[in-house]
Every structure is written in structure tokens, then in C-alpha cells.
Design a protein around this motif. Structure first.
Motif, PDB file in Angstrom:
ATOM      1  N   GLU A  20       8.438  29.722   1.612  1.00 30.37           N
ATOM      2  CA  GLU A  20       8.009  29.416   2.982  1.00 30.37           C
ATOM      3  C   GLU A  20       9.169  29.597   3.951  1.00 30.37           C
ATOM      4  O   GLU A  20       8.994  30.085   5.078  1.00 30.37           O
ATOM      5  N   PRO A  25       8.250  34.226   9.756  1.00 29.45           N
ATOM      6  CA  PRO A  25       7.180  33.369  10.285  1.00 29.45           C
ATOM      7  C   PRO A  25       5.966  34.207  10.675  1.00 29.45           C
ATOM      8  O   PRO A  25       6.101  35.370  11.074  1.00 29.45           O
ATOM      9  N   PRO A  26       4.774  33.635  10.556  1.00 29.93           N
ATOM     10  CA  PRO A  26       3.559  34.426  10.804  1.00 29.93           C
ATOM     11  C   PRO A  26       3.430  34.944  12.231  1.00 29.93           C
ATOM     12  O   PRO A  26       2.740  35.941  12.464  1.00 29.93           O
ATOM     13  N   ASP A  27       4.077  34.282  13.191  1.00 31.14           N
ATOM     14  CA  ASP A  27       3.941  34.725  14.579  1.00 31.14           C
ATOM     15  C   ASP A  27       5.043  35.699  15.006  1.00 31.14           C
ATOM     16  O   ASP A  27       5.078  36.140  16.153  1.00 31.14           O
ATOM     17  N   PRO A  31       2.851  40.548  14.133  1.00 32.57           N
ATOM     18  CA  PRO A  31       2.287  39.491  13.295  1.00 32.57           C
ATOM     19  C   PRO A  31       1.421  39.993  12.135  1.00 32.57           C
ATOM     20  O   PRO A  31       1.351  39.331  11.098  1.00 32.57           O
ATOM     21  N   HIS A  34       3.346  40.317   8.864  1.00 28.78           N
ATOM     22  CA  HIS A  34       3.848  39.046   8.351  1.00 28.78           C
ATOM     23  C   HIS A  34       2.721  38.166   7.820  1.00 28.78           C
ATOM     24  O   HIS A  34       2.891  37.449   6.833  1.00 28.78           O
ATOM     25  N   HIS A  35       1.565  38.237   8.465  1.00 34.26           N
ATOM     26  CA  HIS A  35       0.396  37.541   7.925  1.00 34.26           C
ATOM     27  C   HIS A  35       0.014  38.122   6.574  1.00 34.26           C
ATOM     28  O   HIS A  35      -0.313  37.383   5.631  1.00 34.26           O
ATOM     29  N   ARG A  38       2.549  37.036   3.832  1.00 38.18           N
ATOM     30  CA  ARG A  38       2.415  35.632   3.485  1.00 38.18           C
ATOM     31  C   ARG A  38       1.111  35.359   2.741  1.00 38.18           C
ATOM     32  O   ARG A  38       1.055  34.487   1.858  1.00 38.18           O
ATOM     33  N   TYR A  39       0.074  36.090   3.083  1.00 38.01           N
ATOM     34  CA  TYR A  39      -1.235  35.911   2.440  1.00 38.01           C
ATOM     35  C   TYR A  39      -1.121  36.063   0.922  1.00 38.01           C
ATOM     36  O   TYR A  39      -1.636  35.233   0.154  1.00 38.01           O
ATOM     37  N   ASN A 102      -5.374  41.797  -0.970  1.00 36.56           N
ATOM     38  CA  ASN A 102      -4.758  42.022   0.333  1.00 36.56           C
ATOM     39  C   ASN A 102      -5.448  43.120   1.131  1.00 36.56           C
ATOM     40  O   ASN A 102      -5.740  42.954   2.318  1.00 36.56           O
ATOM     41  N   TYR A 106      -6.799  42.849   4.949  1.00 35.80           N
ATOM     42  CA  TYR A 106      -5.999  43.460   6.018  1.00 35.80           C
ATOM     43  C   TYR A 106      -6.120  44.981   6.096  1.00 35.80           C
ATOM     44  O   TYR A 106      -5.586  45.589   7.030  1.00 35.80           O
TER      45      TYR A 106
END
Length: 294
Positions: A20, A25-27, A31, A34-35, A38-39, A102, A106
């Protein structure tokens, strides 16, 4: 006596917290990537490979917390390989770890790029093991590239992919398992031990352990693909049959496959003879690999 499940849970929790922290970071812009990263990374998993990194360090007198960047790097390499392995051009799987893969969430382009980004980030983390000697860090980075490359994971994936629908012998099947799966297990144990300053004879014993462990793990995966519970393993069973891939059960039957896995585990444990209680987690992990139902 060590409680294996509690110790594995403890190591997994350390890894989750560190992942983590290390992931963008997701934002952060852009983005989408990064989403996507992390997914797949934070979507569950046994975290066995990072646990092996930490256990490898502990077996030679090191500290698990000191090798967390390397442990997380291994998990990123593993996750990248899963993201790419699930793509339509590869295994074309819809589910992984109980969730949509994934590319199903996405899209293929983002999934490919997410895998690339995870692999790249892994090498950044390996370089950031600042509690280890610089020469050991360089050695680990070099071995990571080999383990993930054509002489390791990629080589195994190539033979696996292009052997689909063809008759292969046991030596070819073992090559696939030792490279596609085993290379990263081998690297995991060696990375933790090397960063902790292992002696060469210690490293040789841990290497033999990891090679047998990786083979046992993959054979058990083959078995679970035939008789596993979809809810527990997180993906539909029978994907190897659908993709026309040879496995130990398909070539030799379930009885031989179980025997081969047990033999590999016993050889893994035997390789740890030079170690005392500091390697108990590794011994228990070997048994866990063939007893698991997920």
C-alpha cells in the motif's frame, strides 16, 4: 513450536501494509494506470513469494522487516506475470483471485501497461533495499532480471503457451514448471538470504529447497485445476483443459502427480538439514504447499 498459519498471516500483513505504501496513490496522474496496478496487486493472494523472501533472510540470521522492499518487488513481478498471463492472447481467463481479471475491468491496453508498470516498479524497489550491502543489492537485481527473463519465467511461459495442444514429455513439462513458476520461488528465497548476507553454502541449501518447493507448488496447482473448489482457488477449474495445456494429471494421472508432489516436498525439507529452528517456517511452508486446497 511455531504456529505456521499465524506466522504466514503476520508476514502477509507486513507485505500488505508495505505494498500500500510502495504503490503509486490511486489519484496520481494518470489515475487509470495506477488504479489498474492497485486492482491486481491489492486484490488478494497468498503472498507466499514475499513470505519466502522474508523467511530466506531469517534462515540466515537476518530480519524480515529489512527485506520488505525485495519481498514486495517479488509480489509485483508475480502479479505482473498473472495480469499478462490472463490476457486473451495468453490464457484468456476472466477471473483471478475471485475477481474479474485486469483486462476485463480496465481493457487490454491498460492491463498490458499495468503489467509493464508493475515489473518496472519492482526493480525500483529492489534497488531501494538500503539496509543491505550495495554488492548484495546489485547481485539481487541481476538475479531478478534472470529469474523474470527468457532463462526463467518468460522462458517457461513461452514453452507453456506454444506447447498447448501438443504432446510433450515429462522433461518438457518439468522445464515449464521449473521456469514459469520455480524460477521466481528460487529467486525469492535467494534474494532474502543474499540481502541478509548469507554464506554460499547456506545459499546453496536454500536454492535446492526452493527448486523442489516450486515444482511441488506447480504440480499441486495442476491438481487443483482438476479437483479444486472454484470459490477457494478464486478462478474456474479446468482452465488447463480448455487451453489444451499438458499438466501432470493430464499426462500421468492424479496418483502419480500426488506422489511426485510429495517427493518434491520431502526433497525440499531434506535440503534444509544444515539449518536449525531458524528454518522451521520454510519446512512448514513446504508441507503447506501440498496440503492446501486453494
Amino acid at each position: 513450536m511455531m504456529n505456521f498459519k499465524e506466522e504466514l498471516k503476520k508476514k502477509a500483513a507486513l507485505v500488505e501494509e508495505a505494498l500500500e505504501r510502495y504503490l503509486p496513490p490511486p489519484d496520481a496522474y494518470p489515475p487509470l494506470i495506477h488504479h489498474a496496478m492497485r486492482y491486481s496487486v491489492l486484490g488478494g493472494g497468498k503472498r507466499l513469494r514475499p513470505a519466502l523472501v522474508m523467511a530466506g533472510a531469517e534462515a540466515v540470521g537476518g530480519n524480515a522487516a529489512d527485506v520488505l522492499p525485495a519481498a514486495c518487488a517479488v509480489e509485483l513481478i508475480h502479479t505482473y506475470s498473472l495480469v499478462h498471463d490472463d490476457l486473451p492472447a495468453m490464457d484468456n481467463d476472466d477471473y483471478r483471485r475471485g475477481r474479474l481479471t485486469n483486462h476485463k475491468v480496465y481493457g487490454e491496453a491498460a492491463a498490458i501497461l499495468a503489467g509493464d508498470a508493475l515489473l518496472t516498479l519492482a526493480f525500483e524497489l529492489l534497488a531501494n533495499n538500503d539496509r543491505a550491502r550495495p554488492e548484495n543489492i546489485v547481485r539481487v537485481i541481476r538475479e531478478a532480471a534472470a529469474a523474470a527473463g527468457t532463462m526463467g519465467l518468460i522462458g517457461g511461459q513461452v514453452v507453456d503457451t506454444f506447447s498447448a495442444g501438443k504432446e510433450i514429455d515429462e522433461s518438457t513439462l518439468e522445464y515449464i514448471h521449473r521456469h514459469k513458476t520455480g524460477a521466481l520461488y528460487r529467486f525469492s528465497v535467494r534474494a532474502g538470504a543474499m540481502l541478509a548476507g548469507a554464506q554460499e553454502e547456506q545459499l546453496a541449501s536454500l536454492t535446492a529447497y526452493a527448486e523442489h518447493l516450486g515444482l511441488a507448488f506447480q504440480i499441486k496447482d495442476d491438481i487443483l485445476d482438476v479437483e479444486g473448489d472454484e470459490k477457494k482457488i478464486g478462478k474456474p477449474v479446468g482452465s488447463d483443459v480448455r487451453n489444451r495445456k499438458s499438466t501432470y494429471p493430464s499426462l500421468f494421472g492424479m496418483e502419480y502427480s500426488r506422489k511426485k508432489a510429495r517427493q518434491a516436498v520431502e526433497m525440499a525439507k531434506a535440503a534444509l538439514q544444515p539449518f536449525g529452528g531458524e528454518a522451521d517456517f520454510l519446512r512448514m511452508l513446504a508441507q503447506f504447499v501440498i496440503d492446501r486446497d486453494f
